[in-house]
Design an enzyme around this catalytic site. Structure first.
Site, PDB file in Angstrom:
ATOM      1  N   LEU A   1     -58.330  49.830 -19.835  1.00 59.80           N
ATOM      2  CA  LEU A   1     -58.650  48.467 -19.427  1.00 59.80           C
ATOM      3  C   LEU A   1     -57.840  47.546 -20.332  1.00 59.80           C
ATOM      4  O   LEU A   1     -57.697  47.817 -21.526  1.00 59.80           O
ATOM      5  CB  LEU A   1     -60.146  48.169 -19.591  1.00 59.80           C
ATOM      6  CG  LEU A   1     -61.114  48.917 -18.663  1.00 59.80           C
ATOM      7  CD1 LEU A   1     -62.552  48.523 -18.983  1.00 59.80           C
ATOM      8  CD2 LEU A   1     -60.814  48.638 -17.203  1.00 59.80           C
ATOM      9  N   ASP A   2     -57.301  46.472 -19.756  1.00 61.90           N
ATOM     10  CA  ASP A   2     -56.533  45.516 -20.550  1.00 61.90           C
ATOM     11  C   ASP A   2     -57.369  44.996 -21.709  1.00 61.90           C
ATOM     12  O   ASP A   2     -58.606  45.023 -21.679  1.00 61.90           O
ATOM     13  CB  ASP A   2     -56.115  44.314 -19.689  1.00 61.90           C
ATOM     14  CG  ASP A   2     -55.041  44.686 -18.691  1.00 61.90           C
ATOM     15  OD1 ASP A   2     -54.468  45.779 -18.809  1.00 61.90           O
ATOM     16  OD2 ASP A   2     -54.787  43.868 -17.793  1.00 61.90           O
ATOM     17  N   LYS A   3     -56.697  44.470 -22.709  1.00 56.31           N
ATOM     18  CA  LYS A   3     -57.392  43.926 -23.870  1.00 56.31           C
ATOM     19  C   LYS A   3     -58.392  42.853 -23.470  1.00 56.31           C
ATOM     20  O   LYS A   3     -59.488  42.767 -24.042  1.00 56.31           O
ATOM     21  CB  LYS A   3     -56.370  43.349 -24.853  1.00 56.31           C
ATOM     22  CG  LYS A   3     -56.967  42.868 -26.174  1.00 56.31           C
ATOM     23  CD  LYS A   3     -55.881  42.408 -27.132  1.00 56.31           C
ATOM     24  CE  LYS A   3     -56.480  41.964 -28.467  1.00 56.31           C
ATOM     25  NZ  LYS A   3     -55.446  41.531 -29.433  1.00 56.31           N
TER      26      LYS A   3
END
Length: 269
Positions: A105-107
């Site tokens: 998952l993206d930051k």
């Protein structure tokens, strides 16, 4: 299961090192089936033996699966010099068990993230051939329309060359800001953000709420975690059709899986 050295079994729980386990055994603080262990080399079947340390029974498990409600600001990696990773949200005993994220998952993306040390099943859940659903809640700038849903359903060919398989865009609200559920059966790098940006509806917020048949536990607060139940693990395993021989990935293999996922079809956005 085949018998293993006692120090290996206990150290695999992540609470003690092999050296610390040997000290515990020498001090008579480890029992096997109620009998004090004689040496670290003593062997036992971890699935059958009743092993206790300081009178506390060990809940041994072959593989560990963790459900994390990922908050923004953490990187989906085992280690990264750029900032805190999702492993930093776990206690030391879990960090020592060789866990790695099942997909990324993206930051700035929140929600359901699985971590495990079972490489076989993790690899299959990430395989584009398995088409495991990943469901997200998304909030965008701009008005979502049925034309956008139709475009998702048809499959998008983005200007940057990305070819997206058909996906579902279920509109919840539509206005200056809109909300929707997105269901993908693949997961290319930044896919949801790229698809919606292509339609002129940039993503403001993104949260994964489901992977396959596993829903994000509503009881988990952001940043909290829990172990999967046996039933949840079995449900995930049933998502794959082929008979699988589970195996652990070592750190080199885990890092390769995460790197490969960044450029291929795995649950990233």
């Amino acid at each position: 299961m085949a018998a293993q050295r006692l120090d290996k079994i206990i150290a695999s729980m992540g609470r003690w090192s092999r050296r610390e386990v040997k000290d515990l055994i020498r001090q008579g603080r480890v029992t096997v089936d109620g009998v004090p262990a004689r040496s670290a080399e003593e062997k036992a079947d971890p699935e059958q033996a009743v092993i206790a340390v300081n009178g506390e029974l060990l809940n041994w498990r072959r593989y560990t699966w963790v459900m994390l409600n990922k908050p923004a600001g953490y990187l989906s990696a085992t280690e990264d010099g750029r900032g805190a990773t999702v492993l930093d949200l776990l206690p030391q005993d879990l960090q020592r068990q060789g866990l790695f994220p099942v997909g990324r998952l993206d930051k700035d993306t929140e929600g359901l993230l699985l971590l495990t040390n079972e490489g076989g099943l993790a690899h299959e859940l990430l395989s584009p051939k398995k088409h495991v659903d990943k469901e997200y809640y998304v909030r965008v700038a701009g008005r979502l329309t049925e034309a956008d849903s139709a475009a998702f359903a048809a499959g998008l060919h983005l200007d940057d060359g990305l070819v997206c398989q058909p996906a579902e865009l279920r509109i919840l609200t539509s206005g200056e800001e809109s909300e929707a559920r997105v269901i993908l059966r693949e997961g290319k790098f930044h896919q949801i953000k790229r698809m919606l940006a292509y339609l002129g509806k940039p993503v403001l917020y993104l949260e994964r709420v489901r992977m396959g048949n596993l829903l994000l536990d509503p009881v988990l607060e952001r940043g909290a975690y829990r172990l999967l139940t046996k039933e949840e693990w079995q449900a995930l395993a049933k998502l794959t059709e082929e008979t699988r021989k589970p195996r652990n990935f070592n750190k080199k293999e885990s890092d390769f899986l995460l790197k490969k996922e960044k450029t291929s079809c795995n649950p990233t956005k």
